[in-house]
Scaffold this motif. Structure first.
Motif, PDB file in Angstrom:
ATOM      1  N   ILE A  30       0.844  -1.203   0.000  1.00  0.00           N
ATOM      2  CA  ILE A  30       0.000   0.000   0.000  1.00  0.00           C
ATOM      3  C   ILE A  30       0.873   1.246   0.000  1.00  0.00           C
ATOM      4  CG2 ILE A  30      -1.547   1.369   1.444  1.00  0.00           C
ATOM      5  CD1 ILE A  30      -2.993  -1.149   2.206  1.00  0.00           C
ATOM      6  N   THR A  31       1.890   1.255   0.855  1.00  0.00           N
ATOM      7  CA  THR A  31       2.763   2.429   0.952  1.00  0.00           C
ATOM      8  C   THR A  31       3.447   2.721  -0.375  1.00  0.00           C
ATOM      9  OG1 THR A  31       3.165   1.903   3.285  1.00  0.00           O
ATOM     10  CG2 THR A  31       4.686   3.424   2.216  1.00  0.00           C
ATOM     11  N   LYS A  32       3.928   1.699  -1.024  1.00  0.00           N
ATOM     12  CA  LYS A  32       4.630   1.909  -2.301  1.00  0.00           C
ATOM     13  C   LYS A  32       3.658   2.219  -3.441  1.00  0.00           C
ATOM     14  CE  LYS A  32       6.735  -1.979  -1.507  1.00  0.00           C
ATOM     15  NZ  LYS A  32       7.576  -3.200  -1.587  1.00  0.00           N
ATOM     16  N   ASN A  33       2.452   1.651  -3.386  1.00  0.00           N
ATOM     17  CA  ASN A  33       1.478   1.908  -4.450  1.00  0.00           C
ATOM     18  C   ASN A  33       0.897   3.313  -4.383  1.00  0.00           C
ATOM     19  OD1 ASN A  33       1.710  -0.581  -5.705  1.00  0.00           O
ATOM     20  ND2 ASN A  33       0.090  -1.519  -4.478  1.00  0.00           N
ATOM     21  N   THR A  34       1.106   4.033  -3.271  1.00  0.00           N
ATOM     22  CA  THR A  34       0.650   5.423  -3.232  1.00  0.00           C
ATOM     23  C   THR A  34       1.356   6.277  -4.281  1.00  0.00           C
ATOM     24  OG1 THR A  34       2.294   5.932  -1.508  1.00  0.00           O
ATOM     25  CG2 THR A  34       0.065   5.328  -0.773  1.00  0.00           C
ATOM     26  N   SER A  35       2.490   5.804  -4.784  1.00  0.00           N
ATOM     27  CA  SER A  35       3.196   6.560  -5.821  1.00  0.00           C
ATOM     28  C   SER A  35       2.402   6.626  -7.123  1.00  0.00           C
ATOM     29  CB  SER A  35       4.570   5.926  -6.083  1.00  0.00           C
ATOM     30  OG  SER A  35       4.430   4.571  -6.490  1.00  0.00           O
ATOM     31  N   LEU A  36       1.328   5.831  -7.255  1.00  0.00           N
ATOM     32  CA  LEU A  36       0.462   5.906  -8.428  1.00  0.00           C
ATOM     33  C   LEU A  36      -0.470   7.113  -8.369  1.00  0.00           C
ATOM     34  CD1 LEU A  36      -0.523   2.136  -8.713  1.00  0.00           C
ATOM     35  CD2 LEU A  36       1.115   3.367 -10.139  1.00  0.00           C
ATOM     36  N   ALA A  37      -0.383   7.899  -7.300  1.00  0.00           N
ATOM     37  CA  ALA A  37      -1.284   9.038  -7.122  1.00  0.00           C
ATOM     38  C   ALA A  37      -1.162  10.053  -8.243  1.00  0.00           C
ATOM     39  CB  ALA A  37      -1.002   9.713  -5.775  1.00  0.00           C
ATOM     40  N   ILE A  38      -0.015  10.125  -8.879  1.00  0.00           N
ATOM     41  CA  ILE A  38       0.185  11.110  -9.929  1.00  0.00           C
ATOM     42  C   ILE A  38      -0.756  10.878 -11.095  1.00  0.00           C
ATOM     43  CG2 ILE A  38       1.948   9.792 -11.144  1.00  0.00           C
ATOM     44  CD1 ILE A  38       1.896  13.605 -10.534  1.00  0.00           C
ATOM     45  N   ALA A  39      -1.297   9.650 -11.235  1.00  0.00           N
ATOM     46  CA  ALA A  39      -2.205   9.338 -12.343  1.00  0.00           C
ATOM     47  C   ALA A  39      -3.509  10.114 -12.250  1.00  0.00           C
ATOM     48  CB  ALA A  39      -2.483   7.832 -12.388  1.00  0.00           C
ATOM     49  N   VAL A  40      -3.918  10.481 -11.027  1.00  0.00           N
ATOM     50  CA  VAL A  40      -5.166  11.227 -10.842  1.00  0.00           C
ATOM     51  C   VAL A  40      -4.909  12.618 -10.263  1.00  0.00           C
ATOM     52  CG1 VAL A  40      -6.687   9.239 -10.673  1.00  0.00           C
ATOM     53  CG2 VAL A  40      -5.469  10.019  -8.637  1.00  0.00           C
ATOM     54  N   GLY A  41      -3.651  13.040 -10.237  1.00  0.00           N
ATOM     55  CA  GLY A  41      -3.329  14.397  -9.818  1.00  0.00           C
ATOM     56  C   GLY A  41      -3.257  14.614  -8.327  1.00  0.00           C
ATOM     57  N   TYR A  42      -3.179  13.545  -7.543  1.00  0.00           N
ATOM     58  CA  TYR A  42      -3.023  13.700  -6.095  1.00  0.00           C
ATOM     59  C   TYR A  42      -1.558  13.972  -5.808  1.00  0.00           C
ATOM     60  CZ  TYR A  42      -3.200  12.621  -1.091  1.00  0.00           C
ATOM     61  OH  TYR A  42      -3.108  12.683   0.286  1.00  0.00           O
ATOM     62  N   MET A  43      -1.276  15.076  -5.139  1.00  0.00           N
ATOM     63  CA  MET A  43       0.098  15.521  -4.953  1.00  0.00           C
ATOM     64  C   MET A  43       0.709  14.863  -3.727  1.00  0.00           C
ATOM     65  SD  MET A  43       0.678  17.372  -7.526  1.00  0.00           S
ATOM     66  CE  MET A  43       2.178  18.243  -7.105  1.00  0.00           C
ATOM     67  N   ASP A  44       1.210  13.666  -3.913  1.00  0.00           N
ATOM     68  CA  ASP A  44       1.940  12.988  -2.854  1.00  0.00           C
ATOM     69  C   ASP A  44       3.421  13.310  -2.995  1.00  0.00           C
ATOM     70  OD1 ASP A  44       2.466  11.551  -5.168  1.00  0.00           O
ATOM     71  OD2 ASP A  44       2.697   9.664  -4.067  1.00  0.00           O
ATOM     72  N   LEU A  45       4.259  12.551  -2.315  1.00  0.00           N
ATOM     73  CA  LEU A  45       5.698  12.838  -2.362  1.00  0.00           C
ATOM     74  C   LEU A  45       6.271  12.628  -3.756  1.00  0.00           C
ATOM     75  CD1 LEU A  45       8.084  13.628  -0.517  1.00  0.00           C
ATOM     76  CD2 LEU A  45       8.556  11.196  -0.259  1.00  0.00           C
ATOM     77  N   THR A  46       5.785  11.621  -4.459  1.00  0.00           N
ATOM     78  CA  THR A  46       6.277  11.387  -5.814  1.00  0.00           C
ATOM     79  C   THR A  46       5.857  12.504  -6.751  1.00  0.00           C
ATOM     80  OG1 THR A  46       6.133   8.993  -5.430  1.00  0.00           O
ATOM     81  CG2 THR A  46       6.302   9.722  -7.709  1.00  0.00           C
TER      82      THR A  46
END
Length: 411
Positions: A347-363
């Protein structure tokens, strides 16, 4: 006459170098030493190539860019931020956003997984087959597709913001927030925001003590059942321990904690907290996807418990719900926890997929806009690796402590 490939140690002589390869007592150490040397050489080669790169030699390695103005906006802001703040603050906000969605997804995925895993073993044919369809469907479709599906639904199915606006003629709007607190719009879900006055820290301390008290009472009830065979009530004392001190503190301290409900302004809602469609999509997609894997872990753990345990508990007069919570699940945890740690890390590593929907996480912040603006690819990637590595190691350490607490204690 039988022969062997292993060479016995020389009983009369001393140590010989050939024993490092032919003697089973030393061969494993030899392999480990060779692997360590090769790994060190590989890292040395990579580092040497990096530092001999002409571009890197000209620019050097520097983290001073973190103090420069970021110059870009972040849509999901857990703490105040403007485009004039530094790249370091943008990185912190991205890290907080990553931690928020990872924590929420871990909690909800665990709930979905435990419920689905238990119901898959239900004697009700319809319920068990429905859970089997959920598990097989969600875990065999890539999580990125689920993120996009949920984002599309959240952005297009919810009503538009204009439906909540007060018309100029003063008539009632088409829609109003649910219970005056929750507004579901195509721009996100507006929920109440907690507000804290001067004594808010004391209220939070009392709430934390109440939560610890609930865990202490549940442990006491379990020990009484296991050691004395006396069944102690769990649910209503836990509710009293959790809510009574909090309610008393709220009024005794002059109501230091309040709710700021979203209120419709001229063009948008003022106040409250906005859960954007990108956050909702990432949160629920990771939850339902990983929950399907956790469900199989839970099912495997329950099946690993001997059927005689449930039969013995039923013979003592325990109800099915108590048998599952007090007998089956505590023993199943020894099988469930190790693979559950891996799911939390996923789950922690898959949060890096957030850029696909524009969620501004660390990646999206450090590994995306900041990297492109500053050109400091090596520094940004190193910081990204350090964050994910440290956070993953922290999850593993915490879960391993819990795993040791539920493991069998050998005499």
């Amino acid at each position: 006459m039988a022969t062997t490939t292993e060479q016995a140690p020389d009983a009369g002589g001393g140590f010989r170098l050939s024993q490092l390869w032919y003697d089973t007592r030393y061969r494993s150490y030899t392999f480990q030493l060779i692997a360590l040397v090769l790994l060190i050489l590989a890292f040395a080669w990579l580092i040497n190539n990096a530092f001999n790169n002409p571009v890197l030699q000209e620019a050097g390695i520097s983290f001073e860019f973190l103090g420069a103005p970021a110059g870009y906006d972040i849509n999901q802001q857990p703490i105040p931020y403007t485009s004039q703040d530094t790249h370091l603050r943008a990185t912190v906000i991205g890290a907080i956003n990553t931690l928020i969605v990872a924590f929420l997804a871990c909690v909800t995925a665990t709930v979905f997984g435990v419920i689905a895993g238990v119901l898959r073993l239900s004697k009700n044919w319809i319920v068990s087959k429905l859970m089997a369809v959920y598990v097989e469907m969600f875990r065999n479709i890539p999580v990125l597709i689920w993120i996009l599906i949920i984002f599309t639904v959240a952005a297009n199915v919810f009503p538009a913001m204009a439906d909540f606006r007060i018309p100029r003629d003063g008539s009632d709007p088409t829609r109003t927030p649910v219970l005056g607190m929750f507004a579901f719009t195509n721009q996100g879900v507006f929920i109440p925001r907690l507000t804290f006055d001067g004594q808010g820290w004391l209220f939070l301390a009392i709430f934390a003590a109440s939560v610890l008290g609930v865990f202490g009472w549940r442990r006491y009830a379990r020990n009484e059942l296991y050691s004395k065979g006396r069944e102690v009530p769990v649910w209503w004392p836990s509710l009293l321990i959790l809510f009574v001190p909090v309610i008393v503190a709220q009024f005794a301290l002059g109501q230091p904690v309040g709710l700021e409900n979203p209120e419709m302004g001229r063009f948008r809602f003022d106040g409250g907290f906005l859960l954007r469609p990108s956050l909702i999509a990432l949160w629920f997609a990771l939850s339902i996807y990983t929950g399907a894997f956790i469900a199989e872990n839970v099912r495997a753990g329950i099946l690993a418990v001997s059927k005689g345990q449930t039969e013995a508990a039923a013979a003592l007069g325990l109800r099915p719900g108590r048998i599952m919570s007090l007998v089956v699940l505590p023993q199943a945890l020894r099988v469930i926890i190790p693979p559950l740690i891996s799911q939390y890390l996923n789950i922690t590593k898959n949060t890096s997929l957030a850029i696909a929907v524009g969620y501004m996480d660390l990646t999206g912040t450090l590994g995306g806009i900041t990297l492109n603006q500053t050109g400091r690819a090596l520094e940004c990637i190193l910081l990204l690796m350090a964050f994910y590595l440290s956070f993953s190691l922290a999850i593993s350490a915490i879960m391993n402590v819990y795993n040791r607490s539920v493991a069998l204690k050998e005499r």
